[in-house]
Design an enzyme around this catalytic site. Sequence first.
Site, PDB file in Angstrom:
ATOM      1  N   PRO A  87      55.252  23.190  -8.721  1.00  3.64           N
ATOM      2  CA  PRO A  87      56.011  23.603  -9.912  1.00  3.64           C
ATOM      3  C   PRO A  87      57.519  23.442  -9.729  1.00  3.64           C
ATOM      4  CG  PRO A  87      54.421  25.316  -9.264  1.00  3.64           C
ATOM      5  CD  PRO A  87      54.427  24.287  -8.171  1.00  3.64           C
ATOM      6  N   GLU A 114      50.176  29.840  -3.410  1.00  2.00           N
ATOM      7  CA  GLU A 114      51.589  29.789  -3.812  1.00  2.00           C
ATOM      8  C   GLU A 114      52.260  28.512  -3.313  1.00  2.00           C
ATOM      9  OE1 GLU A 114      53.022  32.284  -5.871  1.00  2.00           O
ATOM     10  OE2 GLU A 114      50.877  32.731  -5.968  1.00  2.00           O
ATOM     11  N   ARG A 156      46.659   2.342 -13.678  1.00  2.00           N
ATOM     12  CA  ARG A 156      46.570   1.492 -14.871  1.00  2.00           C
ATOM     13  C   ARG A 156      47.706   0.470 -14.942  1.00  2.00           C
ATOM     14  NH1 ARG A 156      49.917   2.930 -19.055  1.00  2.00           N
ATOM     15  NH2 ARG A 156      48.651   1.978 -20.674  1.00  2.00           N
ATOM     16  N   ASP A 171      54.001   0.515 -23.831  1.00  2.00           N
ATOM     17  CA  ASP A 171      53.973   1.964 -23.599  1.00  2.00           C
ATOM     18  C   ASP A 171      55.257   2.629 -24.099  1.00  2.00           C
ATOM     19  OD1 ASP A 171      51.505   1.830 -22.450  1.00  2.00           O
ATOM     20  OD2 ASP A 171      52.183   2.140 -20.394  1.00  2.00           O
TER      21      ASP A 171
HETATM   22  C1  JEH Z   1      50.903  24.370  -9.129  1.00  2.00           C
HETATM   23  C2  JEH Z   1      50.952  22.373  -7.128  1.00  2.00           C
HETATM   24  C3  JEH Z   1      50.105  24.295  -5.650  1.00  2.00           C
HETATM   25  C4  JEH Z   1      51.293  28.715  -9.116  1.00  2.00           C
HETATM   26  C5  JEH Z   1      52.443  29.496  -9.232  1.00  2.00           C
HETATM   27  C6  JEH Z   1      53.454  29.394  -8.302  1.00  2.00           C
HETATM   28  C7  JEH Z   1      56.311  29.115 -11.543  1.00  2.00           C
HETATM   29  C8  JEH Z   1      57.972  30.299 -12.903  1.00  2.00           C
HETATM   30  N1  JEH Z   1      53.217  21.158 -13.635  1.00  2.00           N
HETATM   31  C9  JEH Z   1      52.675  21.953 -12.662  1.00  2.00           C
HETATM   32  N2  JEH Z   1      52.422  23.250 -12.833  1.00  2.00           N
HETATM   33  N3  JEH Z   1      51.919  23.761 -11.733  1.00  2.00           N
HETATM   34  C10 JEH Z   1      51.821  22.795 -10.786  1.00  2.00           C
HETATM   35  C11 JEH Z   1      52.310  21.617 -11.367  1.00  2.00           C
HETATM   36  C12 JEH Z   1      52.468  20.284 -10.845  1.00  2.00           C
HETATM   37  N4  JEH Z   1      52.576  19.243 -10.421  1.00  2.00           N
HETATM   38  C13 JEH Z   1      51.328  23.054  -9.430  1.00  2.00           C
HETATM   39  C14 JEH Z   1      50.512  24.652  -7.832  1.00  2.00           C
HETATM   40  C15 JEH Z   1      50.540  23.671  -6.822  1.00  2.00           C
HETATM   41  C16 JEH Z   1      51.345  22.077  -8.436  1.00  2.00           C
HETATM   42  C17 JEH Z   1      49.848  25.612  -5.940  1.00  2.00           C
HETATM   43  N5  JEH Z   1      50.101  25.814  -7.255  1.00  2.00           N
HETATM   44  C18 JEH Z   1      49.916  27.055  -7.928  1.00  2.00           C
HETATM   45  C19 JEH Z   1      51.176  27.841  -8.071  1.00  2.00           C
HETATM   46  C20 JEH Z   1      54.663  30.278  -8.360  1.00  2.00           C
HETATM   47  N6  JEH Z   1      55.215  30.340  -9.696  1.00  2.00           N
HETATM   48  C21 JEH Z   1      55.743  29.041 -10.122  1.00  2.00           C
HETATM   49  N7  JEH Z   1      57.314  30.146 -11.594  1.00  2.00           N
HETATM   50  C22 JEH Z   1      59.199  29.431 -12.970  1.00  2.00           C
HETATM   51  C23 JEH Z   1      57.109  30.043 -14.094  1.00  2.00           C
HETATM   52  C24 JEH Z   1      56.782  31.432 -11.165  1.00  2.00           C
HETATM   53  C25 JEH Z   1      56.246  31.332  -9.766  1.00  2.00           C
HETATM   54  C26 JEH Z   1      53.353  28.513  -7.283  1.00  2.00           C
HETATM   55  C27 JEH Z   1      52.207  27.734  -7.147  1.00  2.00           C
END
Ligand code: JEH
Length: 232
Positions: A87, A114, A156, A171
């Site tokens: 994230p 996390e 792709r 695209d």
């Molecule tokens: C999520 C890899 C590995 C959940 C929460 C937190 C957000 C506030 N677009 C995307 N969204 N999520 C991921 C992604 C991509 N690419 C993603 C992942 C991992 C990618 C574990 N997680 C789950 C996860 C902590 N929160 C993050 N914060 C800004 C909304 C709050 C804290 C970390 C990891």
Amino acid sequence: MRIDVITIFPDYLAPLGLSLVGKAREQGMLDMRVHDLRDFTHDRHRTVDDEPYGGGPGMVMRPEPWGEALDAVLTEHADPLLVIPTPSGGPFTQSLATAWAARPGMVIACGRYEGIDARVADHYAAQAEVVPVCLGDYVLAGGEVAALAIVEAVTRLLPGVVGNEASIADDSFAPGSMEGLVEGPVYTRPPEWRGHAVPDVLLSGDHGRIAAWRREQAERRTRDMRPDLLEG
Ligand code: JEH
């Protein structure tokens, strides 16, 4: 192209045996391998997580299994690219997909909980191009869905994978197409369906008028749905 995905949920990547990506693999243009991170643990419970230093909610992925997995997998790559969905990464864009499609391969490290102990990315920066990426502004439970999106977006673009080369050049976000606009509506037969007609201009055979109409529709839809694209 060679793609390795490391995850604690190898079955999550099963859709990559289907459709376009599946065909690219059958045709030998894509060598994709999915690895179970737990195969790189040594304890009886195959532990991949632990409590965060400094406290706080949730668990963090331990660096040791990642080190063993990445040591094994990255040595198979000539010009190693390590993609880490998170994230807190930079946006994954069409321009990254295009750049990565021109490389010999990549390794995608899918975290859960996390995320992955930060020292893993730091450590491999000495031997790979490490790129933390984020799909979009919403919170997923792990990196697997991002890996699916990245593999499909890159695959792709490989020469010979999409039969129709024009569909790539056109695209919405591809350099040199309708630059920075989303596409307008598209139609096929029948000319009238449940009382809804196809716009006359598309049946006119006038290619100039059709191109002008499509441009206008693309601009209108971009203004309505994606005003952010018009700001630049
Ligand atoms: C999520 C890899 C590995 C959940 C929460 C937190 C957000 C506030 N677009 C995307 N969204 N999520 C991921 C992604 C991509 N690419 C993603 C992942 C991992 C990618 C574990 N997680 C789950 C996860 C902590 N929160 C993050 N914060 C800004 C909304 C709050 C804290 C970390 C990891």
